[in-house]
Design a protein around this motif. Structure first.
Motif, PDB file in Angstrom:
ATOM      1  N   LEU A  18       1.093  -1.007  -0.329  1.00  0.00           N
ATOM      2  CA  LEU A  18      -0.528   0.056  -0.058  1.00  0.00           C
ATOM      3  C   LEU A  18       0.496   1.712   0.434  1.00  0.00           C
ATOM      4  CD1 LEU A  18      -2.478  -1.364   3.085  1.00  0.00           C
ATOM      5  CD2 LEU A  18      -2.677  -1.714   0.375  1.00  0.00           C
ATOM      6  N   GLY A  19       0.848   1.595  -1.002  1.00  0.00           N
ATOM      7  CA  GLY A  19       1.064   3.145  -1.556  1.00  0.00           C
ATOM      8  C   GLY A  19       0.430   3.969  -0.675  1.00  0.00           C
ATOM      9  N   CYS A  20       0.988   4.887   1.024  1.00  0.00           N
ATOM     10  CA  CYS A  20       0.184   5.554   1.669  1.00  0.00           C
ATOM     11  C   CYS A  20       1.539   5.930   2.328  1.00  0.00           C
ATOM     12  CB  CYS A  20      -1.084   4.908   2.604  1.00  0.00           C
ATOM     13  SG  CYS A  20      -1.689   6.982   2.740  1.00  0.00           S
ATOM     14  N   PHE A  21       2.797   7.575   2.593  1.00  0.00           N
ATOM     15  CA  PHE A  21       3.329   7.255   3.292  1.00  0.00           C
ATOM     16  C   PHE A  21       3.231   7.994   4.474  1.00  0.00           C
ATOM     17  CE2 PHE A  21       4.858   6.883  -0.715  1.00  0.00           C
ATOM     18  CZ  PHE A  21       5.927   6.278  -1.269  1.00  0.00           C
ATOM     19  N   GLY A  22       2.151   8.876   4.758  1.00  0.00           N
ATOM     20  CA  GLY A  22       1.214  10.075   5.318  1.00  0.00           C
ATOM     21  C   GLY A  22       1.067   9.073   6.549  1.00  0.00           C
ATOM     22  N   LEU A  23       0.465   7.754   5.773  1.00  0.00           N
ATOM     23  CA  LEU A  23      -0.079   7.017   6.937  1.00  0.00           C
ATOM     24  C   LEU A  23       0.595   6.087   7.557  1.00  0.00           C
ATOM     25  CD1 LEU A  23      -2.907   6.707   7.950  1.00  0.00           C
ATOM     26  CD2 LEU A  23      -3.541   4.853   6.122  1.00  0.00           C
ATOM     27  N   PHE A  24       1.901   5.762   7.095  1.00  0.00           N
ATOM     28  CA  PHE A  24       2.326   4.601   7.608  1.00  0.00           C
ATOM     29  C   PHE A  24       3.576   5.270   8.786  1.00  0.00           C
ATOM     30  CE2 PHE A  24       1.104   2.131   4.312  1.00  0.00           C
ATOM     31  CZ  PHE A  24       1.146   0.576   5.095  1.00  0.00           C
ATOM     32  N   SER A  25       4.072   7.129   7.928  1.00  0.00           N
ATOM     33  CA  SER A  25       4.809   7.889   9.048  1.00  0.00           C
ATOM     34  C   SER A  25       3.887   7.566  10.592  1.00  0.00           C
ATOM     35  CB  SER A  25       5.226   8.151   8.934  1.00  0.00           C
ATOM     36  OG  SER A  25       5.439   9.560   9.500  1.00  0.00           O
ATOM     37  N   LYS A  26       2.613   7.653  10.276  1.00  0.00           N
ATOM     38  CA  LYS A  26       2.122   7.816  11.410  1.00  0.00           C
ATOM     39  C   LYS A  26       2.130   6.939  12.698  1.00  0.00           C
ATOM     40  CE  LYS A  26      -2.179   9.463  13.560  1.00  0.00           C
ATOM     41  NZ  LYS A  26      -3.492  10.227  13.749  1.00  0.00           N
ATOM     42  N   ILE A  27       2.590   5.689  11.758  1.00  0.00           N
ATOM     43  CA  ILE A  27       1.860   4.420  12.432  1.00  0.00           C
ATOM     44  C   ILE A  27       3.548   3.871  12.649  1.00  0.00           C
ATOM     45  CG2 ILE A  27       1.900   1.848  12.047  1.00  0.00           C
ATOM     46  CD1 ILE A  27      -0.123   2.292   9.688  1.00  0.00           C
ATOM     47  N   LEU A  28       4.215   4.535  12.137  1.00  0.00           N
ATOM     48  CA  LEU A  28       5.894   4.351  12.682  1.00  0.00           C
ATOM     49  C   LEU A  28       6.058   5.008  13.700  1.00  0.00           C
ATOM     50  CD1 LEU A  28       7.877   4.839   9.724  1.00  0.00           C
ATOM     51  CD2 LEU A  28       7.695   2.481  11.212  1.00  0.00           C
ATOM     52  N   ASP A  29       5.176   6.229  13.949  1.00  0.00           N
ATOM     53  CA  ASP A  29       5.607   7.418  15.867  1.00  0.00           C
ATOM     54  C   ASP A  29       4.510   6.599  16.565  1.00  0.00           C
ATOM     55  OD1 ASP A  29       6.381   9.089  13.623  1.00  0.00           O
ATOM     56  OD2 ASP A  29       3.987  10.419  13.768  1.00  0.00           O
ATOM     57  N   GLU A  30       3.843   5.619  16.750  1.00  0.00           N
ATOM     58  CA  GLU A  30       3.080   4.574  17.452  1.00  0.00           C
ATOM     59  C   GLU A  30       4.366   3.742  17.636  1.00  0.00           C
ATOM     60  OE1 GLU A  30       0.674   5.472  19.003  1.00  0.00           O
ATOM     61  OE2 GLU A  30      -0.088   7.274  17.979  1.00  0.00           O
ATOM     62  N   VAL A  31       4.983   3.142  16.639  1.00  0.00           N
ATOM     63  CA  VAL A  31       5.806   2.088  16.985  1.00  0.00           C
ATOM     64  C   VAL A  31       6.444   2.856  17.720  1.00  0.00           C
ATOM     65  CG1 VAL A  31       7.583   0.056  16.045  1.00  0.00           C
ATOM     66  CG2 VAL A  31       5.341   0.607  14.611  1.00  0.00           C
ATOM     67  N   GLU A  32       7.631   3.900  17.067  1.00  0.00           N
ATOM     68  CA  GLU A  32       8.552   4.276  18.100  1.00  0.00           C
ATOM     69  C   GLU A  32       8.261   4.533  19.703  1.00  0.00           C
ATOM     70  OE1 GLU A  32      11.893   7.820  17.887  1.00  0.00           O
ATOM     71  OE2 GLU A  32      10.891   7.501  16.344  1.00  0.00           O
ATOM     72  N   LYS A  33       7.037   5.387  19.651  1.00  0.00           N
ATOM     73  CA  LYS A  33       6.500   5.575  21.221  1.00  0.00           C
ATOM     74  C   LYS A  33       6.026   4.453  22.135  1.00  0.00           C
ATOM     75  CE  LYS A  33       2.193   6.683  21.789  1.00  0.00           C
ATOM     76  NZ  LYS A  33       1.262   7.603  22.084  1.00  0.00           N
ATOM     77  N   ARG A  34       6.149   3.136  21.211  1.00  0.00           N
ATOM     78  CA  ARG A  34       5.804   2.218  22.534  1.00  0.00           C
ATOM     79  C   ARG A  34       7.399   1.492  22.445  1.00  0.00           C
ATOM     80  NH1 ARG A  34       1.962   3.483  20.303  1.00  0.00           N
ATOM     81  NH2 ARG A  34      -0.169   2.512  21.411  1.00  0.00           N
ATOM     82  N   ARG A  35       8.073   1.757  21.895  1.00  0.00           N
ATOM     83  CA  ARG A  35       9.782   0.773  21.994  1.00  0.00           C
ATOM     84  C   ARG A  35      10.553   1.632  22.869  1.00  0.00           C
ATOM     85  NH1 ARG A  35      12.976  -1.551  23.071  1.00  0.00           N
ATOM     86  NH2 ARG A  35      14.802  -1.963  21.563  1.00  0.00           N
ATOM     87  N   GLN A  36      10.019   2.888  23.412  1.00  0.00           N
ATOM     88  CA  GLN A  36      10.657   3.748  24.657  1.00  0.00           C
ATOM     89  C   GLN A  36      10.543   2.518  25.608  1.00  0.00           C
ATOM     90  OE1 GLN A  36      13.465   5.134  23.094  1.00  0.00           O
ATOM     91  NE2 GLN A  36      12.698   5.095  21.153  1.00  0.00           N
ATOM     92  N   ILE A  37       8.924   1.659  25.686  1.00  0.00           N
ATOM     93  CA  ILE A  37       8.348   1.203  26.764  1.00  0.00           C
ATOM     94  C   ILE A  37       9.210  -0.122  26.879  1.00  0.00           C
ATOM     95  CG2 ILE A  37       6.383   0.789  28.179  1.00  0.00           C
ATOM     96  CD1 ILE A  37       5.060   2.879  26.584  1.00  0.00           C
ATOM     97  N   SER A  38       8.851  -1.050  25.727  1.00  0.00           N
ATOM     98  CA  SER A  38       9.299  -2.541  25.472  1.00  0.00           C
ATOM     99  C   SER A  38       8.860  -2.736  24.423  1.00  0.00           C
ATOM    100  CB  SER A  38       8.605  -3.275  26.604  1.00  0.00           C
ATOM    101  OG  SER A  38       8.261  -4.401  26.464  1.00  0.00           O
TER     102      SER A  38
END
Length: 444
Positions: A150-170
């Motif tokens: 799926l080509g939707c760069f803005g949407l996946f950037s937001k998903i990666l923001d959520e991934v990074e936020k969770r990575r800082q926890i565990s």
């Protein structure tokens, strides 16, 4: 093997004949943006992988997948082989800068993307966030990579923001979020999906992901390109891409390379770049720039001397750091370079895209008038009459060159298959333009 990925051994696709590429891309409708074929209701992504640098016996480091979600089981033999090739290729593109790393204590996270191209023309996108994991002392960054068609760069950037936020926890907090995302259908343009996700000490969060209403713009962000190149240089770059020249982009940051190369490819709508396309070329594949056929690739600035030492043919070498051309190509058609206005509006994507779409509407939008149909419903494009129908001499000169490109040939091949015109955004703009011309003739 027909299912080999470009990035596994780039020369497999680079050195194939034009006829092979034509077969691979011809299953696309006129007006469709790219081979990222999808429909509402399918999965957001195929895999999430985490790639880190691991020490080899010789002391060098190499990227390795340390986490994969989901783990797919019960695959058929062919599916298993394709998955192995895909997973083997991903680490190379998550760390295209090779072994130039040492443990770090600080690192600003970076977002970039790459494209994996099958010989059959289908493509998968790797959306990447490179970050420094939580810890003490010097350590290597790791890359979270989401593989999707799926080509939707803005949407996946937001998903990666959520991934990074969770990575800082565990790492353990990432799994339920990605599982919830995987269970959600990809929304239709303009629609939103809501994902419930629990975070320790914060409770349950509701995360809304909205797909842009204008689906032909969801693949791209033009602002990065406008910040680095003058309008005159962007027009020259567009002219080079339209006429399928060889183009190399140079930048220091992976994010700049991927944003700008995607933006230039998006300027070609409703046509699609049909040749070699590598937003970030890994250092070990730098000889891709010697390819005799058209390509659009990005390389990091530190590899520039390496690139200049290659026995390249004529190429447009774009320095995104300085906003200049280190090497140029020509001559290009004057009409192609001077007929596109720019708008300095907050709605950059819409206005830039509209300007280039109008160029194609006015120069080649009359193609449907030059399709002849036989009794069996097979169309035949009348190229000479089509070119002759262009009244402006400079514009006709461009059109005569453009009809010889592969992107135009593939567009017309699909148009010849069905008399029913696909009512995409481009076709709507063509209809509006033709109605406007009829109205002007009636009023004159």
């Amino acid at each position: 093997n027909d299912s080999c990925f470009l990035c596994e051994h780039s020369v497999l696709r680079v050195r194939r004949a034009t006829s092979d590429e034509s077969k691979s891309e011809s299953a696309r409708r006129p007006g469709e943006r790219s081979p990222f074929c999808y429909s509402p209701g399918q999965f957001f992504f195929e895999y999430l992988v985490v790639v880190s640098l691991k020490k080899k016996l010789g002391g060098d480091y190499e990227p390795k997948i340390i986490y994969q979600f989901p783990k797919r089981e019960n695959l058929l033999r062919g599916q298993k082989e394709e998955e192995e090739r895909l997973l083997q290729a991903i680490p190379l593109f998550c760390f295209p800068d090779g072994n130039h790393w040492a443990p770090l204590t600080e690192y600003t996270s970076e977002t970039f993307s790459f494209v994996l191209t099958n010989v059959d023309g289908s493509r998968k996108i790797g959306y990447c966030r490179r970050l420094l994991p939580v810890g003490r002392g010097p350590r290597f960054p790791e890359v979270f990579c989401i593989i999707s068609c799926l080509g939707c760069f803005g949407l996946f950037s937001k998903i990666l923001d959520e991934v990074e936020k969770r990575r800082q926890i565990s790492m353990a907090v990432i799994y339920p979020f990605m599982q919830g995302l995987r269970e959600c259908p990809f929304p239709a343009p303009g629609k939103t999906v809501t994902i419930k996700s629990f975070i320790p000490d914060s409770g349950t969060e509701l995360i809304e992901l909205t797909r842009p209403l204008d689906s032909w713009l969801e693949h791209v962000e033009f602002r990065a390109l406008l910040q680095r190149l003058s309008p005159e240089n962007i027009l020259w770059l567009f002219a080079s891409a339209v006429l399928e020249r060889r183009i190399i982009f140079v930048a220091e940051e992976l994010s700049v390379l991927s944003q700008c190369i995607h933006a230039v490819a998006a300027l070609l709508y409703p046509f699609s770049w049909a040749h070699t396309y590598i937003p970030v070329v890994p250092e070990c594949l730098i000889d891709t720039v010697c390819c005799p056929t058209p390509f659009m690739v990005g390389v990091q600035k530190r590899c520039l001397e390496q690139v200049l030492d290659q026995p390249m043919e004529e190429v447009l070498l774009v320095d995104l750091c300085e906003g200049t051309f280190l090497r140029s190509v020509g001559p290009l058609c004057p009409n192609c370079k001077s007929s596109i206005p720019f708008s300095a509006s907050e709605q950059v994507n819409t206005h830039v895209s509209e300007a280039f779409i109008q160029f194609f509407v006015k120069t080649v939008g009359h193609y449907t008038s030059h399709l002849k149909w036989n009794k069996s419903g097979q169309g035949s494009f009348q190229e000479k009459a089509f070119c002759k129908d262009v009244t402006s001499k400079s514009c006709r000169k461009f059109v005569k060159r453009f009809v010889r490109t592969q992107m135009f040939s593939l567009f017309i091949q699909e148009a010849e298959r069905s008399r029913i015109t696909q009512e995409g955004y481009f076709q709507r703009k063509v209809t509006e333009y033709q109605e406007q011309k009829k109205k002007q003739r009636r009023n004159s």
